[in-house]
Design a protein around this motif. Structure first.
Motif, PDB file in Angstrom:
ATOM      1  N   VAL A   1       0.822  -1.209   0.000  1.00 18.09           N
ATOM      2  CA  VAL A   1       0.000   0.000   0.000  1.00 18.09           C
ATOM      3  C   VAL A   1       0.860   1.266   0.000  1.00 18.09           C
ATOM      4  CG1 VAL A   1      -1.774   1.243   1.306  1.00 18.09           C
ATOM      5  CG2 VAL A   1      -1.927  -1.214   1.064  1.00 18.09           C
TER       6      VAL A   1
ATOM      7  N   TYR B   1      -0.774   1.773  -7.837  1.00 19.10           N
ATOM      8  CA  TYR B   1      -2.234   1.664  -7.878  1.00 19.10           C
ATOM      9  C   TYR B   1      -2.945   3.011  -8.007  1.00 19.10           C
ATOM     10  CZ  TYR B   1      -1.996   2.672  -2.841  1.00 19.10           C
ATOM     11  OH  TYR B   1      -1.759   3.226  -1.618  1.00 19.10           O
ATOM     12  N   ASN B   2      -2.244   4.043  -8.410  1.00 18.36           N
ATOM     13  CA  ASN B   2      -2.836   5.368  -8.541  1.00 18.36           C
ATOM     14  C   ASN B   2      -3.514   5.521  -9.915  1.00 18.36           C
ATOM     15  OD1 ASN B   2      -3.529   7.989  -8.082  1.00 18.36           O
ATOM     16  ND2 ASN B   2      -1.494   8.816  -8.484  1.00 18.36           N
TER      17      ASN B   2
ATOM     18  N   HIS C   1      -7.714   5.049 -12.052  1.00 19.82           N
ATOM     19  CA  HIS C   1      -9.154   4.788 -11.958  1.00 19.82           C
ATOM     20  C   HIS C   1      -9.523   3.425 -12.532  1.00 19.82           C
ATOM     21  CE1 HIS C   1     -10.370   8.701 -10.514  1.00 19.82           C
ATOM     22  NE2 HIS C   1      -9.501   9.247 -11.356  1.00 19.82           N
TER      23      HIS C   1
ATOM     24  N   ALA D   1     -11.958  -0.529 -12.982  1.00 17.43           N
ATOM     25  CA  ALA D   1     -12.999  -0.320 -11.973  1.00 17.43           C
ATOM     26  C   ALA D   1     -13.686  -1.648 -11.663  1.00 17.43           C
ATOM     27  CB  ALA D   1     -14.011   0.695 -12.464  1.00 17.43           C
TER      28      ALA D   1
ATOM     29  N   ILE E   1     -16.344   1.050  -8.671  1.00 17.36           N
ATOM     30  CA  ILE E   1     -15.395   1.575  -7.688  1.00 17.36           C
ATOM     31  C   ILE E   1     -14.024   1.645  -8.349  1.00 17.36           C
ATOM     32  CG2 ILE E   1     -14.319   1.188  -5.437  1.00 17.36           C
ATOM     33  CD1 ILE E   1     -16.832  -0.450  -4.700  1.00 17.36           C
ATOM     34  N   PRO E   2     -13.388   2.818  -8.332  1.00 18.40           N
ATOM     35  CA  PRO E   2     -12.071   2.941  -8.968  1.00 18.40           C
ATOM     36  C   PRO E   2     -11.026   2.013  -8.329  1.00 18.40           C
ATOM     37  CG  PRO E   2     -12.964   5.095  -8.450  1.00 18.40           C
ATOM     38  CD  PRO E   2     -13.859   4.095  -7.803  1.00 18.40           C
TER      39      PRO E   2
ATOM     40  N   PHE F   1      -8.072   2.546  -7.362  1.00 18.91           N
ATOM     41  CA  PHE F   1      -7.384   3.154  -6.223  1.00 18.91           C
ATOM     42  C   PHE F   1      -8.035   2.761  -4.896  1.00 18.91           C
ATOM     43  CE2 PHE F   1      -6.728   6.706  -3.246  1.00 18.91           C
ATOM     44  CZ  PHE F   1      -5.353   6.776  -3.252  1.00 18.91           C
ATOM     45  N   TYR F   2      -9.354   2.710  -4.853  1.00 17.49           N
ATOM     46  CA  TYR F   2     -10.062   2.396  -3.606  1.00 17.49           C
ATOM     47  C   TYR F   2     -10.162   0.900  -3.343  1.00 17.49           C
ATOM     48  CZ  TYR F   2     -11.313   7.283  -3.545  1.00 17.49           C
ATOM     49  OH  TYR F   2     -11.251   8.645  -3.531  1.00 17.49           O
ATOM     50  N   TRP F   3     -10.533   0.121  -4.366  1.00 16.36           N
ATOM     51  CA  TRP F   3     -10.733  -1.298  -4.077  1.00 16.36           C
ATOM     52  C   TRP F   3      -9.420  -2.035  -3.871  1.00 16.36           C
ATOM     53  CZ3 TRP F   3      -8.943  -5.160  -7.166  1.00 16.36           C
ATOM     54  CH2 TRP F   3      -8.813  -4.946  -8.527  1.00 16.36           C
TER      55      TRP F   3
ATOM     56  N   GLN G   1      -6.858  -0.880  -2.166  1.00 16.44           N
ATOM     57  CA  GLN G   1      -6.544  -0.696  -0.751  1.00 16.44           C
ATOM     58  C   GLN G   1      -7.459  -1.533   0.139  1.00 16.44           C
ATOM     59  OE1 GLN G   1      -5.738   3.470   0.436  1.00 16.44           O
ATOM     60  NE2 GLN G   1      -6.130   3.885  -1.715  1.00 16.44           N
ATOM     61  N   PHE G   2      -8.716  -1.631  -0.211  1.00 19.30           N
ATOM     62  CA  PHE G   2      -9.652  -2.426   0.578  1.00 19.30           C
ATOM     63  C   PHE G   2      -9.289  -3.907   0.535  1.00 19.30           C
ATOM     64  CE2 PHE G   2     -13.689  -4.712   1.166  1.00 19.30           C
ATOM     65  CZ  PHE G   2     -13.953  -4.300   2.461  1.00 19.30           C
TER      66      PHE G   2
END
Length: 71
Positions: free
Chosen positions: A29, A35-36, A38, A41, A45-46, A48-50, A52-53
């Protein structure tokens, strides 16, 4: 018969190499340029967010695995 202190510690030392696995999610991370973006998806969800999740879930699983293996 009682166990020797060395006999009790021997299996635990063999599995000490598992402990650095706990730091794998931090390293993944922290490398933001990887991972920067979009795309791709996932369900709108882009990336970048998924991404990290998913590492939160992987980190929890690795922590449980290392805990149980070194216990």
């Amino acid at each position: 018969m009682t166990k020797n202190a060395n006999e009790d510690q021997q299996p635990r030392r063999k599995r000490r190499w598992l402990v650095p696995l706990v730091f794998l999610p931090f390293v993944a991370v922290l490398w933001v340029p990887f991972y920067n973006s979009h795309e791709p998806a996932l369900a709108g969800i882009p990336f970048f967010y998924w991404f990290q999740f998913v590492w939160i879930i992987i980190g929890a699983a690795l922590t449980i695995f290392v805990y149980l293996a070194t216990e």
